[in-house]
Design a protein around this motif. Structure first.
Motif, PDB file in Angstrom:
ATOM      1  N   TYR A  21       0.800  -1.217   0.000  1.00 11.48           N
ATOM      2  CA  TYR A  21       0.000   0.000   0.000  1.00 11.48           C
ATOM      3  C   TYR A  21       0.838   1.276   0.000  1.00 11.48           C
ATOM      4  N   GLY A  22       2.140   1.123  -0.002  1.00 12.99           N
ATOM      5  CA  GLY A  22       3.004   2.292  -0.023  1.00 12.99           C
ATOM      6  C   GLY A  22       3.124   2.993   1.308  1.00 12.99           C
ATOM      7  N   ASP A  23       2.580   2.391   2.385  1.00 12.15           N
ATOM      8  CA  ASP A  23       2.634   3.046   3.692  1.00 12.15           C
ATOM      9  C   ASP A  23       3.963   2.800   4.399  1.00 12.15           C
ATOM     10  N   LYS A  24       4.741   1.794   3.909  1.00 13.57           N
ATOM     11  CA  LYS A  24       6.043   1.504   4.500  1.00 13.57           C
ATOM     12  C   LYS A  24       7.059   1.227   3.393  1.00 13.57           C
ATOM     13  N   VAL A  25       8.333   1.365   3.774  1.00 14.63           N
ATOM     14  CA  VAL A  25       9.417   1.135   2.834  1.00 14.63           C
ATOM     15  C   VAL A  25      10.430   0.193   3.472  1.00 14.63           C
ATOM     16  N   LEU A  26      10.887  -0.784   2.697  1.00 17.29           N
ATOM     17  CA  LEU A  26      11.907  -1.727   3.148  1.00 17.29           C
ATOM     18  C   LEU A  26      13.227  -1.373   2.470  1.00 17.29           C
ATOM     19  N   THR A  27      14.302  -1.241   3.255  1.00 20.05           N
ATOM     20  CA  THR A  27      15.616  -0.926   2.679  1.00 20.05           C
ATOM     21  C   THR A  27      16.670  -1.887   3.226  1.00 20.05           C
ATOM     22  N   CYS A  28      17.750  -2.066   2.451  1.00 16.62           N
ATOM     23  CA  CYS A  28      18.866  -2.881   2.925  1.00 16.62           C
ATOM     24  C   CYS A  28      20.175  -2.144   2.664  1.00 16.62           C
ATOM     25  N   GLY A  29      21.164  -2.383   3.524  1.00 17.40           N
ATOM     26  CA  GLY A  29      22.438  -1.702   3.413  1.00 17.40           C
ATOM     27  C   GLY A  29      23.598  -2.676   3.299  1.00 17.40           C
ATOM     28  N   GLU A  30      24.699  -2.157   2.807  1.00 18.67           N
ATOM     29  CA  GLU A  30      25.891  -2.986   2.642  1.00 18.67           C
ATOM     30  C   GLU A  30      26.406  -3.533   3.968  1.00 18.67           C
ATOM     31  N   GLU A  31      26.075  -2.854   5.066  1.00 13.40           N
ATOM     32  CA  GLU A  31      26.555  -3.315   6.366  1.00 13.40           C
ATOM     33  C   GLU A  31      25.790  -4.535   6.861  1.00 13.40           C
ATOM     34  N   GLY A  32      24.767  -4.988   6.098  1.00 16.89           N
ATOM     35  CA  GLY A  32      24.050  -6.204   6.449  1.00 16.89           C
ATOM     36  C   GLY A  32      22.815  -5.985   7.293  1.00 16.89           C
ATOM     37  N   THR A  33      22.155  -4.845   7.146  1.00 16.98           N
ATOM     38  CA  THR A  33      20.933  -4.570   7.903  1.00 16.98           C
ATOM     39  C   THR A  33      19.748  -4.434   6.961  1.00 16.98           C
ATOM     40  N   LEU A  34      18.587  -4.844   7.458  1.00 14.90           N
ATOM     41  CA  LEU A  34      17.318  -4.709   6.752  1.00 14.90           C
ATOM     42  C   LEU A  34      16.413  -3.865   7.638  1.00 14.90           C
ATOM     43  N   VAL A  47      14.808  -5.005  10.998  1.00 16.65           N
ATOM     44  CA  VAL A  47      14.345  -6.394  10.929  1.00 16.65           C
ATOM     45  C   VAL A  47      15.463  -7.359  11.300  1.00 16.65           C
ATOM     46  N   ILE A  48      16.654  -7.157  10.727  1.00 17.65           N
ATOM     47  CA  ILE A  48      17.741  -8.115  10.947  1.00 17.65           C
ATOM     48  C   ILE A  48      19.082  -7.432  10.712  1.00 17.65           C
ATOM     49  N   GLN A  49      20.118  -7.978  11.286  1.00 19.62           N
ATOM     50  CA  GLN A  49      21.488  -7.532  11.026  1.00 19.62           C
ATOM     51  C   GLN A  49      22.386  -8.764  10.951  1.00 19.62           C
ATOM     52  N   ARG A  50      23.156  -8.870   9.829  1.00 19.00           N
ATOM     53  CA  ARG A  50      24.028 -10.011   9.615  1.00 19.00           C
ATOM     54  C   ARG A  50      25.404  -9.538   9.158  1.00 19.00           C
ATOM     55  N   GLU A  51      26.337 -10.494   9.104  1.00 24.72           N
ATOM     56  CA  GLU A  51      27.687 -10.161   8.670  1.00 24.72           C
ATOM     57  C   GLU A  51      27.791 -10.038   7.156  1.00 24.72           C
ATOM     58  N   GLU A  52      26.885 -10.724   6.415  1.00 26.01           N
ATOM     59  CA  GLU A  52      26.926 -10.634   4.955  1.00 26.01           C
ATOM     60  C   GLU A  52      26.492  -9.246   4.480  1.00 26.01           C
ATOM     61  N   ARG A  53      26.960  -8.874   3.310  1.00 25.48           N
ATOM     62  CA  ARG A  53      26.553  -7.603   2.712  1.00 25.48           C
ATOM     63  C   ARG A  53      25.260  -7.815   1.940  1.00 25.48           C
ATOM     64  N   PHE A  54      24.278  -6.915   2.162  1.00 21.96           N
ATOM     65  CA  PHE A  54      23.002  -6.984   1.457  1.00 21.96           C
ATOM     66  C   PHE A  54      23.076  -6.064   0.242  1.00 21.96           C
ATOM     67  N   LEU A  55      22.781  -6.611  -0.941  1.00 21.53           N
ATOM     68  CA  LEU A  55      22.936  -5.854  -2.189  1.00 21.53           C
ATOM     69  C   LEU A  55      21.600  -5.495  -2.831  1.00 21.53           C
ATOM     70  N   ALA A  56      20.505  -6.137  -2.444  1.00 19.06           N
ATOM     71  CA  ALA A  56      19.185  -5.819  -2.988  1.00 19.06           C
ATOM     72  C   ALA A  56      18.132  -6.402  -2.060  1.00 19.06           C
ATOM     73  N   CYS A  57      16.927  -5.846  -2.103  1.00 18.39           N
ATOM     74  CA  CYS A  57      15.845  -6.349  -1.264  1.00 18.39           C
ATOM     75  C   CYS A  57      14.516  -6.189  -1.992  1.00 18.39           C
ATOM     76  N   ALA A  58      13.527  -6.947  -1.537  1.00 20.35           N
ATOM     77  CA  ALA A  58      12.181  -6.864  -2.100  1.00 20.35           C
ATOM     78  C   ALA A  58      11.182  -7.292  -1.045  1.00 20.35           C
ATOM     79  N   CYS A  59      10.005  -6.658  -1.064  1.00 21.78           N
ATOM     80  CA  CYS A  59       8.920  -6.999  -0.141  1.00 21.78           C
ATOM     81  C   CYS A  59       7.857  -7.777  -0.906  1.00 21.78           C
ATOM     82  N   ASP A  60       7.363  -8.866  -0.319  1.00 22.16           N
ATOM     83  CA  ASP A  60       6.385  -9.671  -1.034  1.00 22.16           C
ATOM     84  C   ASP A  60       5.005  -8.996  -1.031  1.00 22.16           C
TER      85      ASP A  60
END
Length: 558
Positions: free
Chosen positions: A476-489, A503-516
């Protein structure tokens, strides 16, 4: 207009907005805004006084410098008075609005910061223009004193139990008559009344959430109301249906919390987390408790104040909670800590037993009871309102050293940097504007005051620490999901841009994200060639699939 200009510059040129040149420009804009707000009535009725009013400002003010330049160049026509012994510092008071005939118990800003709502013991609520101080409207809402009020951001034409609203703004009030009432602020109509507490309803808070409806197989917009009462209970209501969803604490025959008896004394304040999944409550029993909004279960309990809690406030990033107490202190709590009773451990370096403190920092310096405490959106200021009529402003930046000191049992005390005087009698309520520029206070004298807080207007610790490489809107466009190279969503409010939760933080680098399409899951592409799908609500990994030995650069749900 001035506020919109600042937002436009920050949006169009975020890099320039962080430069030293922008800092100087930003200060000038703040000075002009303060001048217009302080002298709004005189400038409207007597525009010819503009030069004199500008010259009366402290010499460090932007407009005072401009006035001096005009005087030195002999470009001023007509007589004016040179104020020789004027104050050397700027007056932080912007506006003072009078109209209530009894003490004001609560003030709150709208999410856009343009309006201010006040509730009083004269049983009325008043809506003010937060920049001009003009009274927009007043409603005689209850038969007995009103103890709290909260805005509800609705949708024009919204159906509330068969009643169609006429505006986007509604208000919820609670009072000594044990009623909670919902009002349409444009038409001044009472939309519905809620009754369930057996004692005075001391506090009220609202939160709008988007949730997945299994029957409709789609996201639906739900508005929750949380109330706290002298009967020791806290209730969560559905605004549209008027149904009581959960009763936490209070008389045993109505308590629906499966794992807790709740507070042992009156509930004095309630506050929702930014994402609306957790409710924080403060009580006269000296405890702060966190509750799951969907299940009503108690999550954790914080103890540390010596006397009753008067207010609680969730930080804009969801990581901290600020509490104020009758003991004269305010405390900052880390929501990631387990809570519980204060524990002791043996410090081998100091060769002594040390108490492990639950709080990150304690704000001291108040000589009387603290009735309200609020944390600014930019996470840089804490403001307290006290029984002695003072308003104190603290620096609230949390450092790694402060967290380490807490773990070592070191008492971290922060003293006020500014003390504001002006109220006659106790200050019962404090509210900080969403841009962190202004703070509103109200109390026994029935006057609502707005002060210059000098905030940055941009929340701290919200952005990614490294490059943000992925972004995806919720359905609905009321929220936005983003991911960063530092491994956070991370999740953000899609309309206001405010941070909601990580949502989460990991050691891997996050390069893209999508919301279902359901808004329940988020997928990330990692630099290790693995696709990971997370539950947004539970922050758990649902699917892990290796697709490549190299980096995954993009992804998309069907």
């Amino acid at each position: 207009l001035i506020q919109n200009f600042v937002f436009a510059v920050q949006a169009k040129a975020p890099e320039a907005a962080r430069t030293r040149k922008w800092g100087a420009t930003h200060k000038k804009i703040q000075d002009i805004h303060r001048f217009v707000a302080q002298n709004f009535e005189q400038l409207t009725t007597h525009a010819g006084k503009c030069f004199q009013l500008a010259a009366n400002n402290a010499d460090t003010a932007t407009l005072a410098k401009v006035a001096l330049e005009h005087w030195q160049r002999n470009t001023i026509r007509g007589a004016w008075i040179n104020y020789l012994n004027k104050p050397s510092e700027l007056n932080p008071l912007i506006l003072a609005m009078s109209g209530h005939r009894a003490p004001v118990t609560k003030v709150t800003f709208t999410s856009d910061g343009l309006r201010l709502l006040s509730a009083s013991e004269d049983a009325s609520i008043r809506l003010w223009d937060a920049f001009s101080g003009e009274l927009i409207g007043a409603i005689q809402a209850h038969l007995l004193p009103i103890l709290s009020v909260a805005f509800v951001q609705g949708e024009g034409g919204q159906n509330v139990r068969g009643v169609i609203t006429s505006s986007d703004w509604m208000a919820v009030t609670s009072g000594r008559d044990k009623y909670i009432k919902l009002w349409d602020l444009e038409s001044s109509r009472e939309l519905r009344s809620y009754r369930g507490h057996v004692g005075r309803v001391k506090c009220v808070a609202t939160k709008v959430r988007s949730e997945y409806d299994e029957e409709q197989e789609d996201l639906v917009r739900k508005t929750y109301i949380a109330t706290g009462s002298w009967d020791r209970s806290c209730m969560i209501w559905d605004l549209d249906t008027g149904e009581v969803l959960h009763v936490m604490g209070g008389p045993t025959h109505v308590n629906t919390s499966p794992n807790s008896e709740g507070h042992a004394n009156a509930v004095t304040d309630v506050s929702f987390s930014p994402d609306g999944s957790v409710l924080c409550t403060g009580s006269d029993d000296e405890t702060i408790r966190l509750w799951n909004v969907l299940t009503g279960e108690e999550i954790k309990c914080y103890k540390g104040h010596d006397q009753g809690i008067t207010s609680v406030d969730y930080a804009s990033n969801g990581e901290f909670i600020l509490s104020a107490s009758v003991d004269g202190t305010l405390k900052l709590w880390d929501t990631s800590e387990p809570g519980g009773d204060t524990k002791s451990f043996f410090d081998s370096e100091r060769n002594q037993w040390v108490k492990l403190r639950s709080e990150v920092a304690t704000f001291v310096g108040n000589i009387d009871r603290v009735y309200d405490g609020r944390l600014s959106t930019d996470m840089r200021s804490v403001v307290s309102g006290c029984r002695d009529g003072t308003v104190r402003i603290y620096s609230a930046e949390v450092t790694a050293g402060m967290r380490e000191d807490r773990r070592k049992g070191v008492f971290v005390a922060i003293s006020p940097r500014i003390t504001l005087y002006g109220h006659i009698g106790a200050v019962h309520s404090v509210a900080i504007s969403p841009d962190s520029w202004r703070v509103s206070t109200a109390g026994d004298d029935g006057c609502v005051r707005i002060w210059d807080l000098g905030g940055t207007g941009t929340p701290e610790k919200q952005g990614h620490s490294e490059a943000c490489l992925g972004i995806s809107y919720f359905p609905y466009g009321d929220k936005v999901l983003t991911c960063g190279e530092e491994g956070t969503l991370k999740i953000w409010d899609g309309k206001e841009g405010l941070f909601e939760k990580q949502v989460i933080q990991r050691e891997e680098r996050f390069l893209a994200c999508a919301c279902d399409p359901s808004g329940q899951r988020g997928a990330v592409a990692c630099d290790d060639g693995v696709l990971r799908i997370y539950s947004i609500d539970r922050a758990q990994v649902l699917v892990t699939q290796r697709h490549s030995l190299k980096k995954l650069l993009c992804l998309c749900f069907s």
